[in-house]
Design an enzyme around this catalytic site. Structure first.
Site, PDB file in Angstrom:
ATOM      1  N   LYS A 100       0.844  -1.198   0.000  1.00 13.63           N
ATOM      2  CA  LYS A 100       0.000   0.000   0.000  1.00 13.63           C
ATOM      3  C   LYS A 100       0.881   1.251   0.000  1.00 13.63           C
ATOM      4  CE  LYS A 100      -3.732   2.239   2.623  1.00 13.63           C
ATOM      5  NZ  LYS A 100      -3.028   3.464   3.073  1.00 13.63           N
ATOM      6  N   HIS A 111      -2.033   8.261   0.885  1.00 12.99           N
ATOM      7  CA  HIS A 111      -2.310   8.177   2.315  1.00 12.99           C
ATOM      8  C   HIS A 111      -2.956   9.465   2.838  1.00 12.99           C
ATOM      9  CE1 HIS A 111      -1.216   5.565   5.879  1.00 12.99           C
ATOM     10  NE2 HIS A 111      -1.850   6.584   6.438  1.00 12.99           N
TER      11      HIS A 111
END
Length: 314
Positions: A186, A210
């Protein structure tokens, strides 16, 4: 509230407003990019759309998943387990971020099909231990969050008392090979990192900045086509950041995303109504997605079409 507290509240609101208005705010840039994408309508030979979605051997009703959230107990007790239960009720994938082992055990007992994302701890043994625990808990997949290694001053980050560090290609290979679960990375926002993840044996990546962890970060949808080419569509590619509606989800899916993650869109309903609130938001967003699919001739997730999208030029 006394005058001093009112002034503090006003200052806090002003700081938040200034941050949102800052030209380099990555969340603002991402929202603007979403809104710049317009859609053709295609009605001839239309069909009722199907959002059925298969991932790692499991079938789900929707490609709209919860994001890898964490530390939500300020919203309500057992909030992470409630989030997972809501996702399960909507027949959607649940993701979870940073948290203790006991919390993951509660989440996976819901039961839910959960993907566990682990922070890039400086102590690699912590990462290996959490990977093994996720496998023991029966998670659908496990992964690492590479974009939380550094703080804004270029030093290694420290999150809730835990030191972080950047990870090498060799370290990612070791993490991926340590588990029988699909390993996901991620925080991918470049062709270079996407290709490296494929080389490391990752079986999925999340295109994400993020929630604006760096100013002036490229919007995930802008880099998504390049990332898909870099991995040659050999692994699932998920999109995170700014997915606030079924329309947003459609735009990501039309561009080639396998599925999308939504976090802040579900949090108010999680706080207010727990699992049922999460379920209702996911179902509503999936309904919106189906509505757009029906009006653009994209009748299932295997027939999404990027040519229905046009960038606004006026």
């Amino acid at each position: 509230m006394d005058k001093g507290n009112l002034l503090c509240a006003d200052c806090a609101e002003m700081e938040l407003l200034m941050e949102e208005l800052f030209a380099g705010n990555s969340d603002r840039i991402t929202r603007a990019y979403f809104d710049s994408l317009l859609l053709e309508m295609r009605h001839i030979d239309g069909r009722i759309p199907d959002t059925t979605f298969c991932l790692y051997g499991k079938t789900f009703d929707t490609p709209i998943m919860t994001a890898a959230l964490s530390h939500l107990d300020h919203l309500r007790p057992d909030s992470m387990a409630e989030l997972a239960r809501g996702a399960a009720m909507a027949k959607a994938v649940n993701w979870v971020g940073m948290g203790e082992k006991e919390e993951l055990e509660k989440i996976t007992k819901v039961p839910s099909q959960t993907i566990k994302i682990i922070k890039p701890y400086a102590d690699n043994q912590m990462i290996f231990d959490k990977i093994a625990h996720a496998e023991k808990c029966g998670c659908l997949a496990v992964g690492i969050d590479i974009d939380h290694a550094f703080d804004s001053a270029g030093q290694y980050d420290n999150i809730h008392g835990h030191a972080m560090s950047s990870k090498s290609l060799e370290e990612l290979k070791e993490f991926a090979s340590s588990t029988s679960l699909p390993f996901i990375v991620k925080g991918v926002l470049s062709e270079r990192d996407a290709y490296q993840c494929l080389s490391a044996g990752a079986r999925g990546i999340v295109v994400s900045h993020h929630h604006g962890i760096m100013d002036y970060a490229i919007p995930p949808l802008m880099i998504l086509p390049d990332i898909l080419r870099a991995v040659n569509r050999e692994i699932p590619v998920f999109v995170d950041c700014g997915i606030a509606s079924g329309m947003d989800a459609f735009k990501a899916l039309a561009l080639g995303a396998t599925a999308v993650c939504t976090g802040r869109a579900v949090m108010p309903s999680l706080k207010e109504n727990g699992a049922e609130g999460v379920r209702d938001v996911l179902l509503a967003m999936t309904g919106q997605l189906k509505g757009v699919m029906a009006k653009t001739g994209c009748y299932d997730l295997g027939h999404m079409d990027a040519t229905v999208l046009r960038r606004r030029t006026f």
